[in-house]
Scaffold this active site. Structure first.
Site, short mmCIF file in Angstrom:
data_model
loop_
_atom_site.label_atom_id
_atom_site.label_comp_id
_atom_site.label_asym_id
_atom_site.label_seq_id
_atom_site.Cartn_x
_atom_site.Cartn_y
_atom_site.Cartn_z
N GLY A 179 0.86 -1.18 0.00
CA GLY A 179 0.00 0.00 0.00
C GLY A 179 0.89 1.23 0.00
O GLY A 179 0.97 1.99 -0.96
N TYR A 189 -1.93 6.25 4.36
CA TYR A 189 -2.59 6.33 5.67
C TYR A 189 -2.67 7.78 6.16
O TYR A 189 -2.60 8.07 7.34
CB TYR A 189 -1.88 5.42 6.70
CG TYR A 189 -1.67 4.02 6.15
CD1 TYR A 189 -2.73 3.14 6.05
CD2 TYR A 189 -0.42 3.60 5.69
CE1 TYR A 189 -2.56 1.87 5.50
CE2 TYR A 189 -0.24 2.34 5.14
CZ TYR A 189 -1.31 1.49 5.06
OH TYR A 189 -1.14 0.24 4.51
N CYS A 230 -9.19 20.39 20.01
CA CYS A 230 -9.26 20.57 21.45
C CYS A 230 -8.72 19.30 22.12
O CYS A 230 -9.46 18.53 22.72
CB CYS A 230 -10.70 20.86 21.86
SG CYS A 230 -10.76 21.44 23.54
N1 LLP Z 1 -1.97 -6.17 3.12
C1 LLP Z 1 -2.61 -6.28 4.29
C2 LLP Z 1 -3.44 -7.43 4.57
C3 LLP Z 1 -2.48 -5.26 5.25
O1 LLP Z 1 -3.09 -5.39 6.42
C4 LLP Z 1 -1.69 -4.12 4.95
C5 LLP Z 1 -1.57 -3.05 5.92
C6 LLP Z 1 -1.05 -4.06 3.70
C7 LLP Z 1 -1.21 -5.09 2.80
C8 LLP Z 1 -0.24 -2.87 3.26
O2 LLP Z 1 0.86 -2.60 4.05
P1 LLP Z 1 1.89 -1.44 3.57
O3 LLP Z 1 2.55 -1.93 2.31
O4 LLP Z 1 1.09 -0.24 3.30
O5 LLP Z 1 2.82 -1.27 4.71
N2 LLP Z 1 -1.86 2.81 9.45
C9 LLP Z 1 -0.50 2.28 9.54
C10 LLP Z 1 -0.29 1.08 8.68
C11 LLP Z 1 -1.28 -0.02 8.96
C12 LLP Z 1 -1.23 -1.04 7.89
C13 LLP Z 1 -2.26 -2.08 8.04
N3 LLP Z 1 -2.20 -3.06 7.02
C14 LLP Z 1 0.49 3.41 9.19
O6 LLP Z 1 0.07 4.54 9.06
O7 LLP Z 1 1.70 3.16 9.13
#
Ligand code: LLP
Length: 428
Positions: A269, A380, A343
């Site tokens: 992602g 995100y 706030c």
């Molecule tokens: N596939 C699955 C099943 C996932 O749960 C996730 C991320 C991804 C792929 C993608 O991961 P990436 O390549 O984006 O690291 N909110 C957090 C990240 C939470 C990710 C949750 N799952 C942040 O802001 O770092």
């Protein structure tokens, strides 16, 4: 092309602050990187759309032949809305979830999506809803690594997936329900270091290979996402080309064990979108507290974006590079705390340390009216923004490689916020 200060100023005048701005050329470059890395036969890339679900971005993914990993019924509907095809031959939209909430089951059934189940009871829930197609199983392999503990997606403390020692029972339950397990999936960390990604994925490929006899109908495995982004040293990013070899090696391990073709998927992602987006805010004041017995005083730059916009610093203590447009750090810096309009005393972008305390950043002294930008906000960022304090989400702007710009979502209004409110009686 990176977005110039003068462009950001013009956009701020046009759409107001705060706003998100995406460098479309950079997103296309990142998509091309992933396409090149997965160009070998038998590899397929998805986009974990939770990172940035804007229709514009989903449409770019669709045009490039990148498939989708969706986590809610509405995410899947957004992918369909952006043009991704329904159905499971091939399963362009994979529905990965730990819980079927709201319209999830209905969307899976109606559009024939491949459900990737993260909890054993989901087999019975699918069967009870009348689902008859193939399924994928998300496995918690017992190991993994995230950039913070709350993003650790493999191991005993992770809520994700089906524990690896329970797979025999899960395979039997799927067979009993008449559901063919066509894919095994694991996502073992969001943003680990690159060496950890290598080690984890090689180990995971071995685990998948050992599971093949349990799942005779298997046609694919997914190694998840998690290609790291370096938020602190922005010029030292992971080069993904060498990962092509890692994925090809993982595929070799799995295909050899199966003795037949097995598709190997990845679903980053963050990698596609993290560096492409800047959150642009305006400085509304610069004020001070003085040291006393309780602690040290600080200089606060009060900006109009808060954790309702970018929650990562407040939620994980995440670092985002900050610049004040038109102010050169070479001319001198001082410790500045950057805080928002909410706030909440935790509405601070400069956090860090073990207790996630204030962590003033060395910045040129800002002045009222300056634009202050937070970099690498594409993953995100908008995706996790909220309507706390009834502020309304900030607009998103897309800039093409030729410098032309497009508003891809407008600022939310009070009408948007009030829309779900009703006084409908509930028949009991
Ligand atoms: N596939 C699955 C099943 C996932 O749960 C996730 C991320 C991804 C792929 C993608 O991961 P990436 O390549 O984006 O690291 N909110 C957090 C990240 C939470 C990710 C949750 N799952 C942040 O802001 O770092």
């Amino acid at each position: 092309m990176s977005l110039s200060d003068s462009l950001l100023r013009k956009l701020a005048d046009q759409v107001g602050t705060p706003f998100w701005v995406y460098d479309g050329g950079l997103i296309r470059q990142r998509i091309a990187d992933i396409k090149a890395m997965t160009a070998a036969p038998g590899l397929q890339a998805r986009f974990a759309m939770k990172a940035c679900p804007a229709t514009k971005i989903l449409a770019e993914m669709n045009a490039a032949g990148i498939w989708i990993d969706a986590v809610s019924g509405n995410e899947a509907l957004r992918a369909l809305h952006a043009g991704h095809p329904a159905g499971n031959t091939p399963p362009v939209i994979c529905f990965t979830a730990d819980v079927f909430r709201d319209n999830a089951l209905e969307v899976v059934l109606k559009h024939g999506l491949l459900p990737n189940i993260g909890s054993p009871a989901m087999i019975d829930q699918l069967a009870a809803a009348g689902y008859k197609g193939p399924i994928s199983i998300r496995i918690n392999p017992g190991f993994g690594h995230g950039h913070v503990n709350t993003c650790d997606t493999g191991g005993p403390s992770s809520k994700h997936g089906i524990w690896h020692e329970d797979l025999k029972a899960t395979a039997a339950a799927a067979e009993k329900a008449g559901l063919d397990v066509v894919m095994l999936h694991s996502h073992i960390g969001s943003g680990p270091k690159i060496q950890e990604l290598h080690d984890n994925l090689t180990r995971l490929a071995g685990e998948f290979a050992a599971l093949i006899p349990l799942f005779p109908k298997l046609t694919a495995v997914s190694l998840g996402g998690g290609i790291p982004h370096n938020y602190r040293e922005r010029d030292k990013q992971t080069t993904v080309a060498p990962l092509a070899e890692l994925f090809a090696r993982c595929r070799e391990i799995i295909v050899k064990a199966a003795g037949r073709e097995i598709r190997v998927e990845i679903e980053p992602g963050r990698y596609y979108v993290a560096p492409s987006c800047t959150l642009v805010t305006r400085v509304h004041d610069v004020k001070r507290t003085q040291s006393n017995a309780k602690g040290s005083g600080a200089t606060f730059a009060m900006v109009d974006a808060g954790f309702v916009d970018l929650v990562r610093p407040a939620m994980y203590g995440s670092y985002h590079h900050i610049e004040i447009l038109g102010k050169d750090p070479a001319q001198g810096t001082e410790p500045i705390v950057v805080a928002g309009p909410l706030c909440e005393s935790g509405d601070v972008f400069t956090r860090g340390g073990a207790d996630e305390e204030l962590n003033p950043r060395q910045l040129p002294r800002p002045e009222i009216g300056d634009l202050l930008v937070l970099r690498d906000a594409g993953a995100y960022g908008y995706a996790m923004s909220s309507n706390y304090n009834s502020i309304g989400r900030a607009p998103q702007v897309w800039v093409n490689a030729d410098g032309s710009a497009e508003l891809i979502s407008r600022r939310e209004t009070i009408e948007d916020i009030l829309k779900p409110e009703t006084s409908a009686p509930i028949a009991l």
